[in-house]
Design a protein around this motif. Structure first.
Motif, PDB file in Angstrom:
ATOM      1  N   THR A 433      11.586 -13.517  20.480  1.00 53.20           N
ATOM      2  CA  THR A 433      11.356 -14.783  19.792  1.00 53.20           C
ATOM      3  C   THR A 433      11.778 -14.650  18.340  1.00 53.20           C
ATOM      4  O   THR A 433      11.681 -13.578  17.752  1.00 53.20           O
ATOM      5  CB  THR A 433       9.881 -15.224  19.832  1.00 53.20           C
ATOM      6  OG1 THR A 433       9.128 -14.431  18.903  1.00 53.20           O
ATOM      7  CG2 THR A 433       9.281 -15.097  21.216  1.00 53.20           C
ATOM      8  N   GLY A 434      12.249 -15.730  17.777  1.00 55.91           N
ATOM      9  CA  GLY A 434      12.615 -15.740  16.363  1.00 55.91           C
ATOM     10  C   GLY A 434      13.963 -16.411  16.157  1.00 55.91           C
ATOM     11  O   GLY A 434      14.908 -16.155  16.905  1.00 55.91           O
ATOM     12  N   GLU A 436      16.000 -15.935  13.774  1.00 58.35           N
ATOM     13  CA  GLU A 436      17.019 -15.045  13.236  1.00 58.35           C
ATOM     14  C   GLU A 436      17.598 -14.137  14.314  1.00 58.35           C
ATOM     15  O   GLU A 436      18.630 -13.499  14.123  1.00 58.35           O
ATOM     16  CB  GLU A 436      16.404 -14.193  12.103  1.00 58.35           C
ATOM     17  CG  GLU A 436      15.520 -13.006  12.536  1.00 58.35           C
ATOM     18  CD  GLU A 436      14.095 -13.375  12.984  1.00 58.35           C
ATOM     19  OE1 GLU A 436      13.904 -14.511  13.488  1.00 58.35           O
ATOM     20  OE2 GLU A 436      13.191 -12.530  12.866  1.00 58.35           O
ATOM     21  N   ASP A 480      11.995 -20.223  17.041  1.00 59.17           N
ATOM     22  CA  ASP A 480      10.678 -20.590  16.506  1.00 59.17           C
ATOM     23  C   ASP A 480      10.601 -22.065  16.131  1.00 59.17           C
ATOM     24  O   ASP A 480       9.577 -22.695  16.271  1.00 59.17           O
ATOM     25  CB  ASP A 480      10.392 -19.828  15.200  1.00 59.17           C
ATOM     26  CG  ASP A 480      10.270 -18.336  15.401  1.00 59.17           C
ATOM     27  OD1 ASP A 480       9.735 -17.940  16.439  1.00 59.17           O
ATOM     28  OD2 ASP A 480      10.701 -17.585  14.506  1.00 59.17           O
ATOM     29  N   GLY A 507       6.798 -12.957  16.304  1.00 57.42           N
ATOM     30  CA  GLY A 507       5.949 -14.142  16.211  1.00 57.42           C
ATOM     31  C   GLY A 507       4.468 -13.882  16.301  1.00 57.42           C
ATOM     32  O   GLY A 507       3.694 -14.787  16.614  1.00 57.42           O
ATOM     33  N   ASP A 514       4.836 -17.700  12.928  1.00 57.05           N
ATOM     34  CA  ASP A 514       4.347 -16.785  13.948  1.00 57.05           C
ATOM     35  C   ASP A 514       3.474 -17.569  14.909  1.00 57.05           C
ATOM     36  O   ASP A 514       2.263 -17.697  14.753  1.00 57.05           O
ATOM     37  CB  ASP A 514       3.640 -15.600  13.290  1.00 57.05           C
ATOM     38  CG  ASP A 514       4.659 -14.676  12.642  1.00 57.05           C
ATOM     39  OD1 ASP A 514       5.766 -14.552  13.218  1.00 57.05           O
ATOM     40  OD2 ASP A 514       4.398 -14.119  11.585  1.00 57.05           O
TER      41      ASP A 514
HETATM   42 MG    MG Z   1       9.580 -14.029  13.956  1.00 58.28          MG
END
Ligand code: MG
Ligand code: AMP
Length: 684
Positions: A433-434, A436, A480, A507, A514
Motif C-alpha cells: 500500500t502507498g 509512492e 492511499d 499504512g 496511514d
Molecule cells: Mg504509506
C-alpha cells in the motif's frame, strides 16, 4: 419520551469465570434506578473478560447493529494493572471523545480519594451511543456514574440525533433544571463544591512558562476517522504496546484450526502436514526378498553340508510377473537383489562366496555351483515380509510435515498410500500500500517521491519458500489517496482472491495517510487485535480479523489480516516473527506455531542493544569447527535497509537493555535459513 436503553458491561476475568463474584452490576442497576428512574430502562448487564477484542465486540453489538443502546457503561479494567485494557479497547471505537465526562468523573473521585489518579477513564460517542468507562470497584463505579448520570439523558438524546434546537429551546437554565443540576453542582453529587474560574495557577520561575504538555494521552482529542482530515488524526497511538510473546499468543489464539483434506501423492504435496496417523496399507516387502545377488539355499541342520556343489534348479529375478518354483533339498536357486525367494529356501549365499562348477552345453548357463562357505545362518540375507514396513503399522504421524528431502514421500509411496490425509493449506495474498510505491515493471527513471515496491516481491518469495501455503497470491499495490481504494482492494482480496490470510505492507504508522487500521475498524467492521508491538524493527505491526461473507454458502466467517510496516526490513522481520507461526498453525504443524527455530549463538563482534525495545538484528550464522554457531552482523540495521537481510540467515534477538553485547558473548538467534558451513559456504 421513551426510556433510554442502557447496557452495563462488566470487564473482569474473575467475573467472566464466575459471574456470582460480580457486585458492580447490581450496584450500578440500583444507581440507575435511584438517580435516573423514568429516564433509563433497567440496564442489561453483560460480563466480558479483560480482553480487548471481546470488550470491543461487546460494545459493537450495542452500537453498530439494529439493536442500539443509548448508553454503554463499562466497569473495570481502567487502572494500571497489566490486564487493565478497557480504555485501550474503547478509545479506538470512539468517533468523538467526551473529555468533559472524563473530567467530571475524575473530579468527583478526587474528592473522595487521591487514588483517583490511578483511574484512566475515557468517554465519548460511537455512532449514536454514549460510552463511559467506570472503575471496577463497586463503590468507585457508582460514584463515577453518579458524577455524570443526571446529564446523561440529555447527552444520550443528542447523540441519538435529537434536534438540538428543540432541546435547547428553554435555554441552559431549563436544561439544568430538567437534569436536576446547577452550575455549582454539575454532577449533582453530594460533595458539591463551588468551582470558580478566577483562581490562578502559580507560574513560578519568574513567570517563565516551561514548555510542558498540558494533556495526557487519554485527553488528547483524537479520532481514527480519516474523513476528519490530518488535523483530527490521533497524535499518539491509541493501541496498547504488546510484547512480541503476547502478540504471538494473540495471533495463535485467533488463527483458525486446520481443516483436514485428502491430497494425492504427487510432488506438490511437499510442505503439507499429515492430518491423521497413517497406517501402511501394504507390507514392505510384500514377499520374502533377497538382500543380495547370490543363491537361495535351504540351510541344512548340519552346517558342514552347506559347503559343496549343487544343481541350480531355477532363477529368480526382481521382476513383477512370476514367482519361482519351490526349492527342493539339495538344490539351490540363483537369485538377484530384491527378488522373491523360492518357497522352502531360508537363506541366500552371496555370489562372492560361490564359484561356477559346471555349465550347460551351450556354456551360457550355470548347471552346478559350488558354495565355498558353511558360515551362513538361517534367514541370512533375507528380508522377511513386512520387515521394512509391517502391514498396518503407523508410517507417519498426525502433525508431521512432508519434507522436500523425500523420506516421507518415499515411505508413503512404498506403503501404497495414494491419497494422503493432509490439512488444507491456507491461501495467502500479499498487497503493498502507498501512493509512492511503484511496481518493478515501471519503465524508466523514478520521478519525485516514487520508490520501487520491494516488499511485495520479497514477501512473496519468503512466504512461498515456507511451503506452508496452497497459494501465495500477488495482489499488487493499493494506493492511499483515492478515497475508498484501500477498502475496495482489501474487500476484493477477500472476495475475489478468496485468501484466508491477507498480508499488507505500509499504512500502519502515524501519518494521516496511514489508513489501514481505520479502514479495517471503521469501514470493514474488523477488529484490530493489536496495533503496536514492542520490538525493533516492526513497532506498528498490526493484526486484525475482518468479517467476511463467503460467496458460496453465504456463511459469515473471519479472515486474518497482517498489516506489516512499510519499511522493508521491518516487513520481512515481522513476517518471520508473526505471519509464520500463524501459517504453521493453520497448516496443522505438530508443534503448532512455534515460529522460527531458536538456537544459541556466539557473537563474532559486539552489537549494540536498544534500551527501549527488543531488537531483531540481522546476522549470518555459520558453524565453527569447534561446533559453536557464530553470528556475524549484516551491517547497518536501519529498518528501511532491506539489504540488511540480503545475506542474513538469522535474527539475533537482542535483549531490551542499555549498552552492548561483546564479541564472544552468547545470544539467542532465530534461524530463517540453513546454517552456513565452516568456510561460510551456503548449505546447498
Ligand atoms: Mg504509506
Ligand atoms: P508507511 O508505513 O506506509 O508509512 O511506510 C513506511 C516506509 O516504508 C515509507 O518510507 C515507505 O515509502 C516505505 N514503504 C512502504 N511500502 C513499501 C514497499 N512496498 N516497498 C518498499 N518500501 C515501502
Amino acid at each position: 419520551m421513551s426510556l433510554l436503553r442502557t447496557v452495563v458491561i462488566i470487564v473482569s476475568d474473575t467475573a467472566a469465570a464466575d459471574p456470582t463474584t460480580d457486585r458492580s452490576g447490581d450496584v450500578l442497576k440500583q444507581a440507575f434506578a435511584a438517580d435516573a428512574a423514568g429516564k433509563f430502562e433497567e440496564p442489561s448487564v453483560e460480563i466480558v473478560p479483560d480482553d480487548i477484542s471481546q470488550i470491543q465486540r461487546a460494545i459493537r453489538r450495542w452500537t453498530d447493529g439494529e439493536n442500539r443502546a443509548n448508553l454503554i457503561v463499562t466497569t473495570g479494567g481502567t487502572g494500571f494493572a497489566v490486564k487493565d485494557f478497557t480504555p485501550e479497547a474503547v478509545s479506538p471505537l470512539l468517533d468523538r471523545e467526551a473529555p468533559g465526562l472524563v473530567h467530571a468523573m475524575l473530579r468527583t473521585s478526587f474528592e473522595v480519594t487521591p487514588f483517583a489518579m490511578m483511574s484512566r477513564p475515557v468517554a465519548g460517542v460511537r455512532r449514536k451511543t454514549i460510552i463511559i468507562t467506570l472503575p471496577g470497584s463497586p463503590k468507585g463505579a457508582k460514584e463515577n456514574l453518579q458524577a455524570v448520570l443526571k446529564l446523561l439523558p440529555h447527552a444520550c438524546m443528542q447523540a441519538a440525533g435529537e434536534d438540538s434546537r428543540t432541546a435547547h429551546a428553554g435555554g441552559v437554565k431549563k436544561l439544568e433544571r430538567d437534569a436536576g443540576v446547577s452550575a455549582t453542582s454539575a454532577g449533582g453529587h453530594s460533595h458539591s463544591h463551588s468551582h470558580t474560574h478566577d483562581h490562578h495557577h502559580d507560574h513560578s520561575h519568574g513567570g517563565h512558562k516551561a514548555p510542558k504538555p498540558r494533556t495526557d494521552p487519554s485527553q488528547r482529542p483524537q479520532s481514527n476517522d480519516p474523513a476528519l482530515g490530518a488535523t483530527a488524526r490521533a497524535r499518539s497511538s491509541p493501541y496498547p504496546m504488546l510484547t512480541v510473546t503476547d502478540a504471538v499468543s494473540t495471533i495463535l489464539s485467533k488463527s483458525p484450526a486446520p481443516i483436514p483434506v485428502s491430497h494425492p501423492l504427487t510432488p506438490d504435496i511437499v510442505g503439507a502436514v499429515i492430518s491423521s496417523d497413517i497406517a501402511a496399507s501394504e507390507a514392505v516387502p510384500a514377499y520374502r526378498a533377497s538382500i543380495v545377488d547370490g543363491y537361495a539355499v535351504i540351510v541344512p541342520s548340519d552346517k558342514t553340508k552347506l559347503k559343496g556343489t549343487f544343481p541350480v534348479a531355477s532363477v529368480s529375478h526382481a521382476q513383477a510377473s512370476s514367482m519361482p518354483p519351490p526349492l527342493q533339498e539339495g538344490q539351490i536357486a540363483r537369485i538377484t537383489t530384491g527378488a522373491p525367494l523360492p518357497e522352502g529356501a531360508d537363506a541366500v549365499v552371496m555370489v562372492e562366496d560361490t564359484v561356477v562348477a559346471s555349465t550347460t552345453e551351450d556354456r551360457k548357463e550355470e548347471a552346478t555351483v559350488e558354495i565355498l562357505t558353511d558360515a551362513l545362518e538361517k534367514g541370512e540375507n533375507v528380508r522377511e515380509p513386512g520387515s521394512d514396513i509391517s502391514l498396518g503399522s503407523v508410517i507417519l504421524r498426525k502433525g508431521q510435515r512432508i519434507s522436500a528431502i523425500g523420506g516421507e514421500v518415499g515411505v508413503l509411496a512404498a506403503a501404497g498410500i495414494k491419497d494422503v490425509p493432509t490439512y488444507r493449506r491456507p491461501r495467502v495474498g500479499v498487497m503493498s500500500t502507498g501512493d509512492e510505491v511503484t511496481d518493478i515493471s515501471f519503465p524508466g527513471e523514478l520521478q519525485g517521491g516514487m520508490i520501487r515496491d520491494s516488499n511485495r516481491p520479497s514477501l512473496l518469495s519468503l512466504i512461498r519458500g515456507w511451503g506452508l501455503c496452497e497459494e501465495v497470491l500477488d495482489l499488487g499495490v493499493a494506493r492511499d489517496t483515492p478515497e475508498g481504494e484501500l477498502e475496495r482492494r482489501l474487500r476484493d482480496a477477500l472476495r475475489t482472491a478468496d485468501v484466508d490470510v491477507l498480508v499488507t505492507t505500509g499504512g500502519v504508522s502515524m501519518g494521516e495517510l496511514d489508513l489501514l487500521k481505520p479502514t479495517v475498524e471503521r469501514a470493514m467492521g474488523g477488529t484490530v487485535h493489536f496495533g503496536r508491538v514492542s520490538m525493533k524493527p516492526g513497532k506498528p505491526t498490526t493484526f486484525a480479523s475482518v468479517p467476511f461473507k463467503g460467496t458460496a454458502d453465504g456463511a459469515r466467517s473471519e479472515r486474518l489480516l497482517f498489516g506489516l510496516p512499510g519499511n522493508p526490513a521491518s516487513a520481512i522481520v515481522t513476517a518471520n516473527l508473526f505471519l509464520l507461526p500463524c501459517l504453521q498453525k493453520m497448516s496443522g504443524l505438530q508443534e503448532g506455531g512455534r515460529g522460527l527455530e531458536r538456537v544459541l549463538v556466539t557473537l563474532a563482534e559486539k552489537v549494540r542493544c536498544d534500551k527501549a525495545r527488543v531488537e531483531y538484528h540481522r546476522v549470518v550464522v555459520s558453524g565453527a569447527r569447534d561446533g559453536a554457531l557464530v553470528a556475524r552482523s549484516t551491517g547497518m540495521q536501519r529498518s528501511s535497509r532491506v539489504g540488511s537481510l540480503a545475506s542474513a540467515n538469522a535474527l539475533l534477538e537482542l535483549p531490551q537493555r542499555e549498552g552492548v553485547l561483546e564479541a564472544g558473548e552468547k545470544c539467542e538467534a532465530l534461524m530463517m535459513g540453513p546454517v552456513l558451513g565452516f568456510g561460510g559456504q551456503t548449505a546447498l
